[in-house]
Scaffold this active site. Structure first.
Site, short mmCIF file in Angstrom:
data_model
loop_
_atom_site.label_atom_id
_atom_site.label_comp_id
_atom_site.label_asym_id
_atom_site.label_seq_id
_atom_site.Cartn_x
_atom_site.Cartn_y
_atom_site.Cartn_z
N HIS A 1 12.62 -2.54 2.61
CA HIS A 1 12.06 -1.23 2.93
C HIS A 1 12.97 -0.14 2.39
O HIS A 1 14.21 -0.26 2.47
CB HIS A 1 11.90 -1.05 4.45
CG HIS A 1 11.00 -2.09 5.02
ND1 HIS A 1 9.63 -2.08 4.85
CD2 HIS A 1 11.29 -3.22 5.71
CE1 HIS A 1 9.12 -3.14 5.42
NE2 HIS A 1 10.09 -3.85 5.96
N GLU B 1 12.41 -9.38 2.36
CA GLU B 1 11.65 -8.20 2.80
C GLU B 1 12.49 -6.95 2.56
O GLU B 1 13.68 -6.92 2.91
CB GLU B 1 11.34 -8.35 4.30
CG GLU B 1 10.65 -7.14 4.91
CD GLU B 1 10.45 -7.31 6.43
OE1 GLU B 1 10.49 -8.46 6.93
OE2 GLU B 1 10.28 -6.28 7.10
N ARG C 1 4.87 10.87 -2.69
CA ARG C 1 4.57 10.58 -1.29
C ARG C 1 5.79 10.89 -0.40
O ARG C 1 6.85 10.28 -0.57
CB ARG C 1 4.24 9.09 -1.18
CG ARG C 1 4.09 8.60 0.23
CD ARG C 1 4.12 7.07 0.30
NE ARG C 1 3.90 6.63 1.65
CZ ARG C 1 4.15 5.42 2.10
NH1 ARG C 1 4.62 4.49 1.27
NH2 ARG C 1 3.92 5.10 3.35
N ASN D 1 8.05 -5.48 -0.61
CA ASN D 1 7.89 -4.33 0.28
C ASN D 1 6.40 -4.25 0.58
O ASN D 1 5.62 -3.75 -0.23
CB ASN D 1 8.39 -3.05 -0.37
CG ASN D 1 8.34 -1.87 0.59
OD1 ASN D 1 7.72 -1.96 1.66
ND2 ASN D 1 8.96 -0.77 0.22
N TYR E 1 10.93 9.05 1.16
CA TYR E 1 10.95 8.00 0.13
C TYR E 1 11.59 8.43 -1.19
O TYR E 1 11.69 7.63 -2.12
CB TYR E 1 9.52 7.51 -0.13
CG TYR E 1 8.88 6.90 1.09
CD1 TYR E 1 9.36 5.70 1.62
CD2 TYR E 1 7.82 7.52 1.75
CE1 TYR E 1 8.79 5.13 2.75
CE2 TYR E 1 7.24 6.97 2.89
CZ TYR E 1 7.73 5.78 3.38
OH TYR E 1 7.18 5.22 4.50
N ALA F 1 2.95 -0.69 5.02
CA ALA F 1 2.47 -0.73 6.40
C ALA F 1 1.96 -2.10 6.83
O ALA F 1 1.93 -2.41 8.03
CB ALA F 1 1.36 0.32 6.57
N ARG G 1 12.63 5.28 12.65
CA ARG G 1 11.35 5.98 12.55
C ARG G 1 10.45 5.65 13.76
O ARG G 1 10.94 5.22 14.80
CB ARG G 1 10.69 5.61 11.22
CG ARG G 1 11.58 6.04 10.02
CD ARG G 1 10.94 5.72 8.70
NE ARG G 1 9.69 6.46 8.53
CZ ARG G 1 8.78 6.18 7.59
NH1 ARG G 1 8.97 5.18 6.75
NH2 ARG G 1 7.68 6.91 7.50
N PRO H 1 0.79 -1.23 0.00
CA PRO H 1 0.00 0.00 0.00
C PRO H 1 0.82 1.29 0.00
O PRO H 1 1.86 1.37 0.66
CB PRO H 1 -0.83 -0.10 1.29
CG PRO H 1 -0.12 -1.11 2.13
CD PRO H 1 0.52 -2.06 1.17
N ASN H 2 0.31 2.23 -0.76
CA ASN H 2 0.85 3.60 -0.86
C ASN H 2 2.15 3.69 -1.66
O ASN H 2 2.63 4.78 -1.92
CB ASN H 2 1.03 4.23 0.53
CG ASN H 2 -0.28 4.29 1.29
OD1 ASN H 2 -1.26 4.80 0.76
ND2 ASN H 2 -0.32 3.74 2.49
C1 DQA Z 1 8.11 1.18 4.02
C2 DQA Z 1 8.14 1.43 5.54
C3 DQA Z 1 6.76 1.20 6.13
O1 DQA Z 1 6.80 1.44 7.53
C4 DQA Z 1 5.76 2.13 5.51
O2 DQA Z 1 4.47 1.87 6.03
C5 DQA Z 1 5.75 2.07 4.03
C6 DQA Z 1 7.04 1.99 3.34
C7 DQA Z 1 9.46 1.52 3.36
O3 DQA Z 1 9.67 1.08 2.24
O4 DQA Z 1 10.29 2.24 3.96
O5 DQA Z 1 4.72 2.18 3.38
O6 DQA Z 1 7.87 -0.20 3.81
#
Ligand code: DQA
Length: 141
Positions: A97, A95, A17, A71, A22, A74, A104, A9-10
């Site tokens: 990020h 995994e 964003r 990735n 990011y 959240a 954070r 998501p997102n």
């Molecule tokens: C994320 C870190 C997560 O905490 C966050 O909710 C994201 C992006 C990252 O790539 O840094 O959506 O996965």
């Protein structure tokens, strides 16, 4: 080698964003460069904002892909269902990020997915994905 990059998501909003966290680059733009860097590796891509769609995709590709770079955004911090899906498939999952989640908010420090994954790469910006491809290649998968 066929790897799947799956973004949660997102992450469709990368580029606009929270660019301070990011970066200002869209994922499509980055992915084109990544594919060019690894011409012999097939890098398929899927993004969804929906937990169930991510699980369906893991099931769909998890027995044929050589590896999955995930990735989960959240959902990393909340999803027992994604943890179970990773454990249920055959392909190794790394995994990833973009940000260093440990620098954070506290709610980002815990991942429900890490224990089910081959390994974790975080904090290197979009380059985290390339490092995951390298790790996948180095593990012979
Ligand atoms: C994320 C870190 C997560 O905490 C966050 O909710 C994201 C992006 C990252 O790539 O840094 O959506 O996965």
């Amino acid at each position: 080698m066929k790897y799947f990059i799956i973004n949660g998501p997102n992450l469709n909003l990368l580029g606009t964003r929270e660019p301070g966290i990011y970066g200002a680059r869209s994922f499509d733009d980055y992915l084109a460069e990544l594919r060019a860097q690894y011409p012999t590796v097939e890098l398929a891509y899927f993004q969804s904002n929906h937990e169930g769609a991510l699980i369906d995709k893991l099931h769909e590709v998890g027995f044929t892909a050589d590896g999955i770079i995930l990735n989960a955004g959240a959902y990393t911090h909340t999803s027992v269902a994604l943890h179970d899906a990773i454990r249920a498939i055959a392909a190794p999952v790394i995994e990833v990020h973009i940000s260093n989640v440990h620098q954070r908010e506290e709610f980002r420090h815990r991942s429900l997915l890490s224990a089910a994954c081959r390994g974790v790469i975080c904090g290197f910006g979009l380059d985290s994905y390339r490092l995951a491809v390298e790790a996948m290649l180095a593990s012979g998968k």
